[in-house]
Design a protein around this motif. Structure first.
Motif, PDB file in Angstrom:
ATOM      1  N   PRO A 213      -5.069 112.686  15.112  1.00 29.60           N
ATOM      2  CA  PRO A 213      -4.167 111.641  14.603  1.00 29.60           C
ATOM      3  C   PRO A 213      -4.917 110.392  14.146  1.00 29.60           C
ATOM      4  O   PRO A 213      -4.558 109.772  13.141  1.00 29.60           O
ATOM      5  CB  PRO A 213      -3.281 111.317  15.805  1.00 29.60           C
ATOM      6  CG  PRO A 213      -3.329 112.501  16.664  1.00 29.60           C
ATOM      7  CD  PRO A 213      -4.688 113.089  16.483  1.00 29.60           C
TER       8      PRO A 213
ATOM      9  N   VAL B 160       4.310 106.940  17.941  1.00 29.42           N
ATOM     10  CA  VAL B 160       4.511 106.931  16.498  1.00 29.42           C
ATOM     11  C   VAL B 160       3.204 107.245  15.773  1.00 29.42           C
ATOM     12  O   VAL B 160       3.191 107.924  14.749  1.00 29.42           O
ATOM     13  CB  VAL B 160       5.131 105.590  16.028  1.00 29.42           C
ATOM     14  CG1 VAL B 160       4.151 104.448  16.127  1.00 29.42           C
ATOM     15  CG2 VAL B 160       5.666 105.708  14.615  1.00 29.42           C
TER      16      VAL B 160
ATOM     17  N   PRO C  15       0.973 111.873  11.910  1.00 26.76           N
ATOM     18  CA  PRO C  15       0.079 112.984  11.531  1.00 26.76           C
ATOM     19  C   PRO C  15       0.638 114.348  11.912  1.00 26.76           C
ATOM     20  O   PRO C  15       0.485 115.317  11.162  1.00 26.76           O
ATOM     21  CB  PRO C  15      -1.198 112.699  12.331  1.00 26.76           C
ATOM     22  CG  PRO C  15      -1.149 111.252  12.632  1.00 26.76           C
ATOM     23  CD  PRO C  15       0.296 110.905  12.781  1.00 26.76           C
TER      24      PRO C  15
ATOM     25  N   SER D 153       1.027 101.843  11.962  1.00 24.81           N
ATOM     26  CA  SER D 153       0.895 102.515  13.255  1.00 24.81           C
ATOM     27  C   SER D 153      -0.538 102.407  13.775  1.00 24.81           C
ATOM     28  O   SER D 153      -0.764 102.349  14.981  1.00 24.81           O
ATOM     29  CB  SER D 153       1.338 103.973  13.163  1.00 24.81           C
ATOM     30  OG  SER D 153       0.320 104.772  12.628  1.00 24.81           O
TER      31      SER D 153
ATOM     32  N   SER E  56       6.025  99.782  16.355  1.00 22.68           N
ATOM     33  CA  SER E  56       6.301 101.226  16.338  1.00 22.68           C
ATOM     34  C   SER E  56       7.507 101.547  15.468  1.00 22.68           C
ATOM     35  O   SER E  56       7.485 102.475  14.670  1.00 22.68           O
ATOM     36  CB  SER E  56       6.547 101.743  17.754  1.00 22.68           C
ATOM     37  OG  SER E  56       5.343 101.831  18.463  1.00 22.68           O
TER      38      SER E  56
ATOM     39  N   ILE F  41       1.194  99.228  28.851  1.00 22.78           N
ATOM     40  CA  ILE F  41       1.007 100.219  27.786  1.00 22.78           C
ATOM     41  C   ILE F  41       2.360 100.603  27.197  1.00 22.78           C
ATOM     42  O   ILE F  41       2.556 100.623  25.985  1.00 22.78           O
ATOM     43  CB  ILE F  41       0.289 101.473  28.341  1.00 22.78           C
ATOM     44  CG1 ILE F  41      -1.163 101.152  28.684  1.00 22.78           C
ATOM     45  CG2 ILE F  41       0.362 102.618  27.343  1.00 22.78           C
ATOM     46  CD1 ILE F  41      -1.868 102.258  29.446  1.00 22.78           C
TER      47      ILE F  41
ATOM     48  N   VAL G 277      -2.991  98.535  21.448  1.00 20.66           N
ATOM     49  CA  VAL G 277      -2.826  99.118  22.788  1.00 20.66           C
ATOM     50  C   VAL G 277      -4.169  99.526  23.369  1.00 20.66           C
ATOM     51  O   VAL G 277      -4.500  99.178  24.511  1.00 20.66           O
ATOM     52  CB  VAL G 277      -1.906 100.362  22.760  1.00 20.66           C
ATOM     53  CG1 VAL G 277      -1.656 100.852  24.167  1.00 20.66           C
ATOM     54  CG2 VAL G 277      -0.600 100.056  22.096  1.00 20.66           C
ATOM     55  N   LEU G 278      -4.960 100.287  22.594  1.00 20.51           N
ATOM     56  CA  LEU G 278      -6.233 100.784  23.117  1.00 20.51           C
ATOM     57  C   LEU G 278      -7.149  99.631  23.514  1.00 20.51           C
ATOM     58  O   LEU G 278      -7.790  99.654  24.555  1.00 20.51           O
ATOM     59  CB  LEU G 278      -6.928 101.677  22.089  1.00 20.51           C
ATOM     60  CG  LEU G 278      -6.347 103.078  21.915  1.00 20.51           C
ATOM     61  CD1 LEU G 278      -7.137 103.873  20.903  1.00 20.51           C
ATOM     62  CD2 LEU G 278      -6.327 103.827  23.249  1.00 20.51           C
TER      63      LEU G 278
ATOM     64  N   ASN H 168      -4.622 109.259  10.360  1.00 25.80           N
ATOM     65  CA  ASN H 168      -4.000 107.966  10.067  1.00 25.80           C
ATOM     66  C   ASN H 168      -4.911 107.076   9.230  1.00 25.80           C
ATOM     67  O   ASN H 168      -4.454 106.394   8.318  1.00 25.80           O
ATOM     68  CB  ASN H 168      -3.629 107.239  11.365  1.00 25.80           C
ATOM     69  CG  ASN H 168      -2.256 107.627  11.874  1.00 25.80           C
ATOM     70  OD1 ASN H 168      -1.388 108.019  11.091  1.00 25.80           O
ATOM     71  ND2 ASN H 168      -2.054 107.539  13.166  1.00 25.80           N
TER      72      ASN H 168
ATOM     73  N   ALA I 194       1.452 104.684   8.156  1.00 26.25           N
ATOM     74  CA  ALA I 194       0.256 105.027   8.925  1.00 26.25           C
ATOM     75  C   ALA I 194      -0.588 103.778   9.183  1.00 26.25           C
ATOM     76  O   ALA I 194      -1.161 103.605  10.265  1.00 26.25           O
ATOM     77  CB  ALA I 194      -0.564 106.079   8.187  1.00 26.25           C
TER      78      ALA I 194
ATOM     79  N   PRO J 223       0.214 105.229  21.026  1.00 25.11           N
ATOM     80  CA  PRO J 223       1.630 105.031  20.705  1.00 25.11           C
ATOM     81  C   PRO J 223       2.183 106.314  20.092  1.00 25.11           C
ATOM     82  O   PRO J 223       1.554 106.874  19.195  1.00 25.11           O
ATOM     83  CB  PRO J 223       1.609 103.902  19.664  1.00 25.11           C
ATOM     84  CG  PRO J 223       0.259 103.294  19.752  1.00 25.11           C
ATOM     85  CD  PRO J 223      -0.667 104.358  20.239  1.00 25.11           C
TER      86      PRO J 223
ATOM     87  N   ARG K  41       4.354  99.947  23.328  1.00 28.72           N
ATOM     88  CA  ARG K  41       4.746 101.056  22.465  1.00 28.72           C
ATOM     89  C   ARG K  41       6.260 101.123  22.255  1.00 28.72           C
ATOM     90  O   ARG K  41       6.781 102.131  21.771  1.00 28.72           O
ATOM     91  CB  ARG K  41       4.288 102.385  23.085  1.00 28.72           C
ATOM     92  CG  ARG K  41       2.856 102.370  23.574  1.00 28.72           C
ATOM     93  CD  ARG K  41       2.369 103.734  23.934  1.00 28.72           C
ATOM     94  NE  ARG K  41       3.039 104.296  25.102  1.00 28.72           N
ATOM     95  CZ  ARG K  41       2.722 105.468  25.646  1.00 28.72           C
ATOM     96  NH1 ARG K  41       1.739 106.173  25.118  1.00 28.72           N
ATOM     97  NH2 ARG K  41       3.356 105.926  26.690  1.00 28.72           N
TER      98      ARG K  41
ATOM     99  N   GLY L 267      -0.868  99.129  15.595  1.00 29.87           N
ATOM    100  CA  GLY L 267      -0.278  99.250  16.922  1.00 29.87           C
ATOM    101  C   GLY L 267      -1.196  99.995  17.871  1.00 29.87           C
ATOM    102  O   GLY L 267      -1.386  99.582  19.016  1.00 29.87           O
ATOM    103  N   LEU L 268      -1.792 101.074  17.368  1.00 28.68           N
ATOM    104  CA  LEU L 268      -2.690 101.887  18.190  1.00 28.68           C
ATOM    105  C   LEU L 268      -3.913 101.086  18.640  1.00 28.68           C
ATOM    106  O   LEU L 268      -4.288 101.102  19.819  1.00 28.68           O
ATOM    107  CB  LEU L 268      -3.118 103.110  17.383  1.00 28.68           C
ATOM    108  CG  LEU L 268      -3.999 104.166  18.038  1.00 28.68           C
ATOM    109  CD1 LEU L 268      -3.605 105.529  17.517  1.00 28.68           C
ATOM    110  CD2 LEU L 268      -5.467 103.928  17.725  1.00 28.68           C
TER     111      LEU L 268
END
Lengths: 292, 280
Positions: B18, A136, A141, B258, B238, B213, B265-266, B22, B255, A134, B217, B261-262
């Motif tokens: 990232p 965001v 970072p 987020s 997001s 995907i 999706v993954l 995060n 963070a 994503p 997002r 959310g990450l």
């Protein structure tokens, strides 16, 4: 093919044009808004087909005089909605990031297409996973990283992040184009004593140039339309067209005509590009997975 | 392998860095008085589970994802079947449909903001005439309709994505099975269900993966059209993460959101790839 009678064929044609018309209508409405004066824009009921066209909105946004406004009223660089610099920012960022993404990804895609190494499958999956991040979760970072290394609010910073964003698309798509070039060509060149670098430059790049051009076009478009990285990683130094669009919303109302003029002008190059790569479009949209 | 080195370096910057940052940030929070980050342990994670707005954002994200995936899939397939023909002019129609794909979503958001304007919007006007929605109900400022108003923009922009992919898929299918089935007296619907759709499964899987995907997002439309409101009705994960980070200077908490959310999706995308065996 299923046999069609004349009647079903006619129904099908009418339906097809109707459905497409529904999809084109918002675009038509937006583009015509760019040519409307406020009087026509705020008309109730909405003036869809009839209005008195003007170029005033374009004059204010791009600081050029077409004779609808007095030259001094156009306010070269002075008007609130003068957006020529923002259009230039968009072009610089899109061209720069496309060039960077293509340079890195052609080399990588060629080696992924030709060299067999264990774990290649996992490597391809990793590239694909990058497409899933994503924005965001990357932007937060990057915001702190960019502040530390001085890339915040610079063209270079946005060029780099857009190139990064486009890498999965570019690598996977180019790999699919290179896969189309038979390996025998490489092999016979190697027998003739050519190095990998020579083969890449003299054979692969020219043969796959159409595919590379299509990839570049898609990279350009995705940078051109990107929102969240520019929103997060710029302040006053630069802004691209999508991000600046919200600045037409002011406390005294929204400058719809000006915004539509900027939007319509920024769509024009993208429309031309997309029609140029129509043949490779589906391959591009699916990251090289489906060939037309 | 030196050919791959620049790519690997850039992918590390874009994915590994990232991710680690995060995770690290989610155990810290910005302290305005000290003007720096301080270690807060699992506090952000504990807050997250009790945060109603987080759960609301999660449910908005997931319903946005499921509803639009189904709508765009079905609508995309129907339009693809309609347009998959050599009738004169249909090539032009396919070209026209592809135009929506290159418009910046933020600008699309603005387009629909204009169309759905409570006073002079075309859609408001039409819906009022049709008696669907009273023109005194502002579509985007009413919590029951705001998400629908945003979904409309997404449907408009991305249904053509499905259409173009499905048309390409339909064209690549061999014709013999259809002809054989027709000789055996199968109806058009039977051919579609038993032959065409099964043969299209790889194409459908790829389209669903990529569209899915992007739906998970979702950010741009909400940001320009409603900023998450009214109330929390159009907050996605997001958008909520972005606002916590940059509007409320809750760096650590943003963070944390987020990251959720990450992971979603993954996880969903890789499970989908695993089960459908899509290969690149």
């Amino acid at each position: 093919m299923i046999v069609e009678t004349a009647a079903t064929r006619r129904t099908r044609i009418v339906l097809a044009w109707l459905v497409t018309g529904l999809f084109v209508f918002p675009l038509y409405y937006w583009v015509t808004t760019a040519f409307k004066s406020s009087k026509d824009i705020f008309n109730i009921p909405p003036s869809v087909w009839q209005f008195s066209p003007t170029l005033k909105n374009f004059e204010e946004v791009f600081g050029i005089s077409f004779g609808y406004l007095q030259r001094q009223e156009v306010g070269m660089g002075g008007g609130d909605f003068y957006m020529t610099p923002r259009l230039i920012d968009s072009i610089v960022v899109a061209l720069g990031s496309t060039a960077l993404a293509i340079v890195i990804s052609t080399m990588a895609a060629y080696s992924l297409s030709r060299m067999d190494f264990s774990g290649r499958h996992h490597f391809v999956n990793w590239i694909l996973s990058t497409r899933m991040m994503p924005p965001v979760a990357v932007a937060i970072p990057m915001f702190f990283l960019y502040k530390d290394i001085g890339l915040m609010d610079t063209h270079l910073g946005i060029i780099i992040i857009h190139a990064l964003m486009n890498l999965p698309l570019a690598v996977l798509l180019l790999k699919s184009f290179f896969d189309d070039v038979p390996r025998e060509i490489d092999e016979s060149a190697i027998i003739d004593g050519a190095t990998r670098w020579t083969i890449f430059r003299r054979i692969i790049l020219p043969v796959a140039s159409g595919g590379i051009a299509a990839t570049a076009v898609l990279c350009f478009i995705f940078s051109w339309t990107e929102f969240i990285f520019v929103l997060t990683l710029t302040q006053t130094g630069l802004k691209t067209v999508p991000v600046v669009s919200s600045s037409f919303v002011t406390s005294t109302g929204t400058a719809w005509g000006n915004m539509a003029a900027l939007g319509a002008a920024s769509m024009a190059p993208a429309f031309i590009f997309i029609l140029l790569v129509q043949k490779q479009l589906v391959r591009g949209l699916t990251l090289g997975s489906l060939k037309q | 392998m030196p050919w791959l080195a620049p790519l690997v370096a850039m992918l590390v910057v874009f994915t590994i860095y990232p991710l680690i940052y995060n995770v690290w940030l989610s155990f810290h929070e910005y302290a305005p008085l000290k003007r720096s980050l301080v270690y807060v342990g699992a506090e952000n994670w504990i807050t997250l589970f009790g945060d109603e707005r987080f759960w609301s954002a999660l449910s908005v994200t997931l319903s946005y994802f499921i509803v639009l995936l189904v709508v765009q899939l079905v609508l995309g397939m129907l339009i693809a079947l309609l347009l998959d023909s050599d009738i004169a002019g249909f090539g032009v129609l396919r070209g026209l449909l592809s135009l929506t794909l290159v418009i910046p979503p933020a600008i699309t958001g603005m387009m629909f903001l204009l169309i759905e304007d409570p006073e002079f919007g075309v859609l408001t006007f039409v819906l009022d005439i049709l008696g669907v929605l009273d023109s005194t109900t502002p579509i985007l400022a009413t919590s029951s309709t705001a998400l629908l108003g945003i979904m409309l923009a997404d449907i408009w922009q991305w249904t053509p994505f499905m259409v173009l992919i499905f048309i390409a898929g339909l064209r690549s299918l061999p014709q013999e099975p259809n002809e054989a089935a027709m000789l055996d007296g199968a109806s058009a619907l039977q051919i579609l269900r038993r032959i065409t759709l099964p043969m299209m499964s790889k194409v459908i899987a790829v389209a669903v993966l990529i569209r899915g995907i992007d739906l998970l997002r979702a950010f741009d439309y909400m940001f320009v059209m409603t900023s998450g409101g009214p109330g929390t009705s159009t907050y996605t994960l997001s958008l909520y993460a972005w606002q916590q980070t940059f509007s409320f200077i809750k760096w650590g908490y943003g963070a944390t959101i987020s990251l959720v959310g990450l992971v979603i999706v993954l996880l969903l995308a890789n499970l989908f790839i695993y089960f459908t065996r899509v290969r690149w």
